[in-house]
Design a protein around this motif. Sequence first.
Motif, PDB file in Angstrom:
ATOM      1  N   ILE A   1      -6.747   4.565  -2.383  1.00 41.87           N
ATOM      2  CA  ILE A   1      -7.767   5.297  -3.148  1.00 41.87           C
ATOM      3  C   ILE A   1      -8.103   6.594  -2.426  1.00 41.87           C
ATOM      4  N   GLY A   2      -8.121   7.690  -3.176  1.00 35.90           N
ATOM      5  CA  GLY A   2      -8.419   9.001  -2.618  1.00 35.90           C
ATOM      6  C   GLY A   2      -7.196   9.840  -2.346  1.00 35.90           C
ATOM      7  N   GLU A   3      -5.999   9.228  -2.312  1.00 37.89           N
ATOM      8  CA  GLU A   3      -4.785   9.987  -2.022  1.00 37.89           C
ATOM      9  C   GLU A   3      -4.250  10.634  -3.298  1.00 37.89           C
ATOM     10  N   ARG A   4      -3.514  11.718  -3.120  1.00 39.61           N
ATOM     11  CA  ARG A   4      -2.929  12.448  -4.251  1.00 39.61           C
ATOM     12  C   ARG A   4      -1.486  11.997  -4.442  1.00 39.61           C
ATOM     13  N   ILE A   5      -1.146  11.575  -5.648  1.00 38.43           N
ATOM     14  CA  ILE A   5       0.201  11.069  -5.929  1.00 38.43           C
ATOM     15  C   ILE A   5       0.733  11.684  -7.217  1.00 38.43           C
ATOM     16  N   LYS A   6       2.027  11.483  -7.412  1.00 42.02           N
ATOM     17  CA  LYS A   6       2.668  11.827  -8.678  1.00 42.02           C
ATOM     18  C   LYS A   6       3.559  10.666  -9.067  1.00 42.02           C
ATOM     19  N   ILE A   7       3.329  10.108 -10.238  1.00 45.43           N
ATOM     20  CA  ILE A   7       4.144   9.015 -10.757  1.00 45.43           C
ATOM     21  C   ILE A   7       4.648   9.413 -12.133  1.00 45.43           C
ATOM     22  N   GLY A   8       5.959   9.508 -12.279  1.00 43.72           N
ATOM     23  CA  GLY A   8       6.530  10.005 -13.530  1.00 43.72           C
ATOM     24  C   GLY A   8       6.116  11.440 -13.771  1.00 43.72           C
ATOM     25  N   ASN A   9       5.504  11.691 -14.918  1.00 50.30           N
ATOM     26  CA  ASN A   9       5.041  13.037 -15.265  1.00 50.30           C
ATOM     27  C   ASN A   9       3.558  13.246 -14.985  1.00 50.30           C
TER      28      ASN A   9
ATOM     29  N   ILE B   1      -3.039   3.886 -15.635  1.00 51.87           N
ATOM     30  CA  ILE B   1      -1.612   3.571 -15.621  1.00 51.87           C
ATOM     31  C   ILE B   1      -1.431   2.099 -15.266  1.00 51.87           C
ATOM     32  N   PRO B   2      -0.705   1.325 -16.086  1.00 54.12           N
ATOM     33  CA  PRO B   2      -0.475  -0.092 -15.759  1.00 54.12           C
ATOM     34  C   PRO B   2       0.238  -0.232 -14.409  1.00 54.12           C
ATOM     35  N   ASN B   3      -0.133  -1.248 -13.654  1.00 54.10           N
ATOM     36  CA  ASN B   3       0.457  -1.445 -12.327  1.00 54.10           C
ATOM     37  C   ASN B   3       1.961  -1.687 -12.385  1.00 54.10           C
ATOM     38  N   ARG B   4       2.463  -2.178 -13.525  1.00 49.11           N
ATOM     39  CA  ARG B   4       3.896  -2.454 -13.626  1.00 49.11           C
ATOM     40  C   ARG B   4       4.747  -1.194 -13.497  1.00 49.11           C
ATOM     41  N   GLU B   5       4.147  -0.015 -13.747  1.00 47.46           N
ATOM     42  CA  GLU B   5       4.910   1.224 -13.719  1.00 47.46           C
ATOM     43  C   GLU B   5       5.380   1.596 -12.315  1.00 47.46           C
ATOM     44  N   ILE B   6       4.765   1.027 -11.279  1.00 49.96           N
ATOM     45  CA  ILE B   6       5.217   1.355  -9.925  1.00 49.96           C
ATOM     46  C   ILE B   6       6.597   0.787  -9.644  1.00 49.96           C
ATOM     47  N   PHE B   7       7.039  -0.213 -10.456  1.00 50.00           N
ATOM     48  CA  PHE B   7       8.383  -0.763 -10.320  1.00 50.00           C
ATOM     49  C   PHE B   7       9.400  -0.009 -11.172  1.00 50.00           C
ATOM     50  N   ARG B   8       8.936   0.849 -12.056  1.00 47.68           N
ATOM     51  CA  ARG B   8       9.830   1.504 -13.020  1.00 47.68           C
ATOM     52  C   ARG B   8       9.991   2.998 -12.773  1.00 47.68           C
TER      53      ARG B   8
ATOM     54  N   LYS C   1       0.808  -1.220   0.000  1.00 50.20           N
ATOM     55  CA  LYS C   1       0.000   0.000   0.000  1.00 50.20           C
ATOM     56  C   LYS C   1       0.844   1.276   0.000  1.00 50.20           C
ATOM     57  N   PRO C   2       1.631   1.506  -1.083  1.00 50.99           N
ATOM     58  CA  PRO C   2       2.343   2.787  -1.186  1.00 50.99           C
ATOM     59  C   PRO C   2       1.396   3.966  -1.333  1.00 50.99           C
ATOM     60  N   PHE C   3       0.193   3.700  -1.811  1.00 51.55           N
ATOM     61  CA  PHE C   3      -0.858   4.722  -1.845  1.00 51.55           C
ATOM     62  C   PHE C   3      -2.206   4.011  -1.826  1.00 51.55           C
TER      63      PHE C   3
ATOM     64  N   PRO D   1       9.513   6.457  -9.962  1.00 54.14           N
ATOM     65  CA  PRO D   1       9.304   6.868  -8.559  1.00 54.14           C
ATOM     66  C   PRO D   1       7.882   7.378  -8.343  1.00 54.14           C
ATOM     67  N   VAL D   2       7.357   7.101  -7.171  1.00 56.58           N
ATOM     68  CA  VAL D   2       5.996   7.519  -6.814  1.00 56.58           C
ATOM     69  C   VAL D   2       6.081   8.481  -5.636  1.00 56.58           C
ATOM     70  N   ALA D   3       5.499   9.660  -5.787  1.00 63.89           N
ATOM     71  CA  ALA D   3       5.431  10.653  -4.703  1.00 63.89           C
ATOM     72  C   ALA D   3       4.013  10.667  -4.161  1.00 63.89           C
ATOM     73  N   ASN D   4       3.883  10.435  -2.859  1.00 68.45           N
ATOM     74  CA  ASN D   4       2.582  10.424  -2.199  1.00 68.45           C
ATOM     75  C   ASN D   4       2.454  11.690  -1.365  1.00 68.45           C
ATOM     76  N   PHE D   5       1.457  12.538  -1.684  1.00 66.63           N
ATOM     77  CA  PHE D   5       1.272  13.799  -0.991  1.00 66.63           C
ATOM     78  C   PHE D   5       0.624  13.626   0.377  1.00 66.63           C
ATOM     79  N   HIS D   6       0.173  12.400   0.684  1.00 66.41           N
ATOM     80  CA  HIS D   6      -0.519  12.171   1.951  1.00 66.41           C
ATOM     81  C   HIS D   6       0.185  11.132   2.815  1.00 66.41           C
ATOM     82  N   ALA D   7       1.358  10.683   2.421  1.00 63.59           N
ATOM     83  CA  ALA D   7       2.075   9.676   3.203  1.00 63.59           C
ATOM     84  C   ALA D   7       2.611  10.311   4.484  1.00 63.59           C
ATOM     85  N   GLY D   8       2.314   9.711   5.605  1.00 60.56           N
ATOM     86  CA  GLY D   8       2.802  10.241   6.878  1.00 60.56           C
ATOM     87  C   GLY D   8       1.884  11.287   7.449  1.00 60.56           C
ATOM     88  N   PHE D   9       1.727  12.413   6.735  1.00 65.95           N
ATOM     89  CA  PHE D   9       0.818  13.464   7.191  1.00 65.95           C
ATOM     90  C   PHE D   9       0.278  14.221   5.988  1.00 65.95           C
TER      91      PHE D   9
END
Length: 346
Positions: free
Chosen positions: A136-144, A178-185, A132-134, A187-195
Motif C-alpha cells: 500500500i502506497g507504492e506506485r505500480i503499473k498493471i496492464g494499461n 482490480i480483481p486480485n486474479r489479474e496479478i497472475f495474468r 508482497k510484489p507491491f 505483468p506488474v511494474a513496481n516503481f518502488h521495488a528495490g529503490f
Amino acid sequence: MPTLLNLFAIAILLNIWLTGASSLATLFNIPEKASERILMTTLVFIFYFAAKKISTSTISFFDILDSQKQYSLTKYSNITIGVLSIAMLIKIWIAGDSNFSTYFGLLSAGLAIALQDVVASLAGWVYLISVKPFSIGERIKIGNHSGDVADIRTFHFSLQELADSQDAQQPTGRIIHIPNREIFRMPVANFHAGFDFIWHEIPILITFESNWKKAEEILDKILEQTVGKQNQTAEYQIKRASRSLRMYFSHLQSKVWISVVESGVLITLRFLCNPREKREISSKLWRAILDQFGSRQDIDFAYPTQRYYHNQIEGKKEARAQIFNTTNTNRDIEQFIKNKDKEHIE
C-alpha cells in the motif's frame, strides 16, 4: 444507523445463546447436537463483532499514531479476527464429522468450477500478502492501468489512477478496483521495488547553427544544480537493494547525450528522479533551460519550419557548388558570396 443495526444483531445473537441448547431444540424441534452447533456459531459471531469493535476503538485511541499506521493496524487486525472466526466455524460444523474428507472434496470441486474467478482472486490475495510484489502506497503499473496502491482486500486491490502520460502522471481523482486474479495474468511494474528512483529523459532540440557545445555545458550545469543530490541517495539505495536483487548500473550520475536528427542537434538529459516528483523536477529543469537559452544569442530551439537553402550563397566556402560565369545572375551571386565572406572575416 449501521451502529444500531450491529447492536441489534448482537442482541439477537446473545438472546439465542442465553436461551440454551435444550430450549432451542424444544422450541424449533432441532436435534440437540445441531442446537449446540448453532449456539457455538452464535458465540463465534458475537466474538467477531465484539473483537472488531474493540480493536478499532483501541487503535483509534492512540492519537500518536499517524493515519497510515492506524489504517494498517486496523486492516491487519480485521484480517486476523476474520481468519480466526472462519477457523472456529470450520471446527464447529465440519471438522467433527467422520465423512469430512469426502464432503470437503466434493464441495471444493464444485466451488472451484462455479467460482473459479473468486477462487483465483482469493489465491491472488494470499500471493499479495505473502510474496508482497507491491505494498500500500507504492506506485505500480498493471496492464494499461497506472496508479498508487490505495488498498488491498480479499478479492481486489484499489489504485488511485494516474493520468495516462509519461511526462505528467498526476492523479485523476478516480479509484480503480482490480480483481486480485489479474496479478497472475498481467505483468506488474513496481516503481518502488528495490529503490525509489527511476530514469527519466528530457529531449531538447536546437538548430544546427546553434553553439551546441555551449548548450551542452549549460545543460550539464543545470542538471548538477537540480538533481545532483538525488544521485547520492539513489546510489545508497541501490547498494542496499543489491543484497536481495541482482541490480547493476554502470553509472548513476546525470548525463547529457548528443545526437543529430534531420531537423537539428538533439540534446537529451538523462537523470534519476523519484516517480512522484518527476513532473516537478521536469518543470524546474525547463524553467532553468528557458532562462539560460533565452539570454543567449548563439543558441536557438529548433521547431518545424520550411527553409530555402542556397548552396552557392550559404554553403561552406570549399563545399559550394561550382559557379559558371555565363550570365549576369551568376556574377551577382559571386559578388554576394564575396560580400558574405568579407563579413565573416570582419
